[in-house]
Each structure stands twice: as C-alpha cells, then as structure tokens.
Design an enzyme around this catalytic site. Sequence first.
Site, PDB file in Angstrom:
ATOM      1  CB  SER A  85     -12.209  -0.430   2.079  1.00 35.04           C
ATOM      2  OG  SER A  85     -10.845  -0.695   1.975  1.00 35.04           O
TER       3      SER A  85
ATOM      4  NE  ARG B 193      -3.528   2.181   2.894  1.00 38.95           N
ATOM      5  CZ  ARG B 193      -3.158   3.152   3.721  1.00 38.95           C
ATOM      6  NH1 ARG B 193      -2.001   3.098   4.374  1.00 38.95           N
ATOM      7  NH2 ARG B 193      -3.948   4.193   3.930  1.00 38.95           N
TER       8      ARG B 193
ATOM      9  CE  LYS C  34      -8.347   4.306   4.579  1.00 38.23           C
ATOM     10  NZ  LYS C  34      -8.169   5.125   3.440  1.00 38.23           N
TER      11      LYS C  34
END
Length: 213
Positions: free
Chosen positions: A117, A45, A145
């Site tokens: 998600s 990521r 995040k």
Amino acid sequence: MTSCTKQVLAKQLRLYFVCGTTDASDLVTTVKTALRCGVTCFQFREKGKDALYGDEKEAMARTLQHECREAKVPFIINDDVELALAIDADGIHVGQDDLPAKQVRERLGPDKWLGVSVHTMEEVSAALPFADYVGIGPIHETRSKLDAGIVRGTELIQQVRRHYPLLPIVGIGGIRPDHVPAIIDDGADGVAVISAIASAPDVAEATRRFACL
Ligand SMILES: C=C1C=NC(C(F)(F)F)=NC1=N
Ligand SMILES: [Mg+2]
C-alpha cells in the site's frame, strides 16, 4: 520481475476481492460465490476486534486457499508473513505500518507476489525494488478500513502511472461499479473491492456488476 510477468500480474489485478470474517457474515460462501462470478484475485484480510487468529485463522486461510486454487485465482494474505509462508500462499500484501517491503521480500523469495500500500511518490519509489504491485487509495469514502486516511481520488494513480508506465497498480477504497471505468482510464490495472461485494445482499449479482466492466 520481467515486463511480461508484470503484464500477466496486471491482468490478474483487474477485480481484486479483499475480505475477512469481519467483512462478510459467511466468508467461505461469499468468497466461493465471488470466485464463481468473476473475481480475478483474492486477498484474505483478517482484521478487527473479532478477527480470527492462531489455528482458526490458519484453518480459514487454508480453506480459502483451496477455493482459490480450484478457481485458478491468486490467493494473497494481508499483513501476516508467517501465515503466508506456512501455507505457501501466492503472495502477501503489506501496508506502510507492517514489516518493510525489503524484509518481506527477503522472507518471501523472488517467486511470490508482494503488494504494498502506498500513499506518496516517496513510498512508491521505496517499494519499487521489492513490490510486484502497489495498492493506492482510498479513492472514495470507505466503510471497510477505519484508518484508511484521506480520500484522494485518482490523483496519485495518475502520477504513478506517468512515472512508472509498467508498474501494476490497483485502486482501493469505497469503489462501486460506476467508479471503475474512470479508475482504469486514469491508469489503474484493476480495482480492489471489499464491502461493495462482501456486504451486498446478492454477492453474485454484485460481483458480476464489476466483472463485466
Ligand atoms: C490496505 C490495502 C490497500 N490495498 C490493497 C490492495 F488492493 F490489495 F492493493 N490491499 C489492502 N489491504
Ligand atoms: Mg497492514
């Protein structure tokens, strides 16, 4: 996807390490250590203002993909469908603000993993025809995040598990080892971890604390 492959995938989601160059000072060493110490799935990521892009990002992805192949651990790419296709990654994970799951599945084909998600039951039912697993969170306060949204505990995990008994679910967001038993008891198949492993002074010890649960 048959229920058998769902069960295989669900097991593979048990300890899902999610990481990029902005989460770890030495990403390759961190990932190699985490793979050696019990991570069961890895997601590259690469986000944030100093994130790699272009050829450098692809080169890093190929390096990490090689380590995952050596460890027989699925290699998943976050967001970047073109990169996932270019290097034949094992799958891709997308959020609600990325390409819609239907389009990703059309690009990816039936044999690659697609994770989505989700934050509501409506998002779950929209993802269901295309996703192999769903990521639900943030369960706890997260540093990893910035746009993670409101901390939700395991309420949605419990609701999704009641409605979709076989759907692979991974919880994410601020998870520490002591959180894991309750998250699994509440219906998740696994947990996704970023900083509890990536920022640990001892990555091996931190990974083992999750892997032994
Ligand atoms: C934002 C995210 C939410 N969930 C997941 C996963 F754990 F893989 F499902 N990955 C992400 N990048
Ligand atoms: Mg995304």
